[in-house]
Design an enzyme around this catalytic site. Sequence first.
Site, mmCIF file in Angstrom:
data_model
loop_
_atom_site.group_PDB
_atom_site.id
_atom_site.type_symbol
_atom_site.label_atom_id
_atom_site.label_comp_id
_atom_site.label_asym_id
_atom_site.label_seq_id
_atom_site.Cartn_x
_atom_site.Cartn_y
_atom_site.Cartn_z
ATOM 1 N N LYS A 55 6.168 3.064 1.602
ATOM 2 C CA LYS A 55 6.371 2.581 2.980
ATOM 3 C C LYS A 55 5.864 1.143 3.111
ATOM 4 O O LYS A 55 5.115 0.661 2.244
ATOM 5 C CB LYS A 55 5.642 3.507 3.954
ATOM 6 C CG LYS A 55 4.122 3.537 3.767
ATOM 7 C CD LYS A 55 3.472 4.665 4.556
ATOM 8 C CE LYS A 55 1.965 4.682 4.350
ATOM 9 N NZ LYS A 55 1.340 5.884 4.970
ATOM 10 N N TYR A 274 -11.200 -26.098 13.464
ATOM 11 C CA TYR A 274 -11.063 -25.815 14.892
ATOM 12 C C TYR A 274 -12.374 -25.328 15.496
ATOM 13 O O TYR A 274 -13.111 -24.561 14.870
ATOM 14 C CB TYR A 274 -10.004 -24.740 15.120
ATOM 15 C CG TYR A 274 -8.577 -25.209 14.955
ATOM 16 C CD1 TYR A 274 -8.122 -26.369 15.574
ATOM 17 C CD2 TYR A 274 -7.676 -24.471 14.196
ATOM 18 C CE1 TYR A 274 -6.802 -26.785 15.438
ATOM 19 C CE2 TYR A 274 -6.359 -24.866 14.055
ATOM 20 C CZ TYR A 274 -5.929 -26.028 14.684
ATOM 21 O OH TYR A 274 -4.625 -26.423 14.538
HETATM 22 C C1 LIG Z 1 0.500 6.464 3.942
HETATM 23 C C2 LIG Z 1 0.468 7.924 3.666
HETATM 24 C C3 LIG Z 1 0.204 8.384 2.364
HETATM 25 C C4 LIG Z 1 -0.294 7.471 1.259
HETATM 26 O O1 LIG Z 1 -1.650 7.189 1.522
HETATM 27 P P1 LIG Z 1 -2.552 6.341 0.481
HETATM 28 O O2 LIG Z 1 -3.918 6.446 1.054
HETATM 29 O O3 LIG Z 1 -2.014 4.958 0.510
HETATM 30 O O4 LIG Z 1 -2.409 6.972 -0.847
HETATM 31 C C5 LIG Z 1 0.352 9.733 2.118
HETATM 32 N N1 LIG Z 1 0.706 10.597 3.104
HETATM 33 C C6 LIG Z 1 0.906 10.194 4.377
HETATM 34 C C7 LIG Z 1 1.257 11.187 5.421
HETATM 35 C C8 LIG Z 1 0.793 8.844 4.697
HETATM 36 O O5 LIG Z 1 0.982 8.432 5.967
#
Ligand SMILES: *Cc1c(COP(=O)(O)O)cnc(C)c1O
Length: 385
Positions: A55, A274
């Site tokens: 993702k 800044y």
């Molecule tokens: C993002 C996510 C993962 C992966 O999590 P990591 O901590 O990056 O391994 C797995 N399951 C769900 C439901 C997630 O939202």
Amino acid sequence: MTDSAQREAPRADAELAAVPTSATGVIIVDLAQIRANWRALVGRVAPAECAAVVKADAYGLGAAHVIPALVKEGCRTFFVATIAEAAQARGLAPEATIYVLDGLLPGTGSELLAIGAIPALASFEEVKEWATLAAARGARLPTVLHLDTGLSRLGLTGSDMNVIATEGRARSLDVRLIMSHLGCADNPEHDMNALQRENFDAMRGCMAHVPASLVASDGLMLGVDYHYDLVRPGYALYGGQAFQGGPAPVAPVLIVKARVLQVRHVQPGDQVGYSATWRPNRPTRLAIVAAGYDDGVARALSRGTGEDGAHVMFEGKLAPIVGRVSMDLITVDVTKLKHPPVRGDFVDLIGPGLPIETVGAAAGTIGYEVLTRLGRRFHRIYRGG
Ligand SMILES: *Cc1c(COP(=O)(O)O)cnc(C)c1O
């Protein structure tokens, strides 16, 4: 300089020679290491299957490169958050199973089916809408049921599950996977881990034959009791270390470098950046570096004194970021470097000696956010696809 930094050097030199002179920075993603990380996690959890969570553009590293590399390594199952991400993943992995963690947005069922992506249904409304679509198509639709075992974020409740089982709605659904997600898996001492696992077993009892998945990167480190049939790491694939109970069997995959635009000298009484938040108390050599919050250098790295937090690295030596981080620039105190950078040199923002966890902590955040906020302006190099 560390051993690993020394071993990096020849390859990095050749790569940097090929970077356009107009590039203000460079992001190097080691696809071979991502593949090695996935392979190491496969070994860790076998005989459970190891999926890949890709993702958010593979956590900012570039799904277009990461997904094909993992397919080549043998990964058959991918998790994305959104339909757009699912469509991209489908194009890159025609044979793979693709699960959508955001589930079923109202009216998007046909789009998901056209992509061949499977929503992780997380509310009773989603289950009803998906079952209605199944009835309309006269087909049992592939389905993931996402259970809330204690995170109180997404997920079906125990009573939802009982209704789904007793109403026979499950018959119009081809349930491929029952999943849940741990809230405290980074801490192996936390009571929530065992509690969520017990809830998971109780809630899926009515469909105990269906494959199950409970854990991500940290949870898979909790041991075999947590692996079930499928694990879902994201962060660990990208070299992340968040588990507090010991190191995951993975290594960093990311180097980020930014160009020095000029080196200048300031004196006590001058002000830097800044809002004049930093004033030198000694003659100071400053490197002005072409990286700012648009490039993922968090503005929260503006620490005023610079001594207690944020750094860049040059030839294996740390140098503090001083004054405010601006949109395109940072100011770095390189006075103490025996061999300071000169105009056109690259300094490391992330790399050996400066891992994403350290950079995240200095900005009051975590390595996950460092990855997903990488900017779009830097030149990108993909190693070992
Ligand atoms: C993002 C996510 C993962 C992966 O999590 P990591 O901590 O990056 O391994 C797995 N399951 C769900 C439901 C997630 O939202």
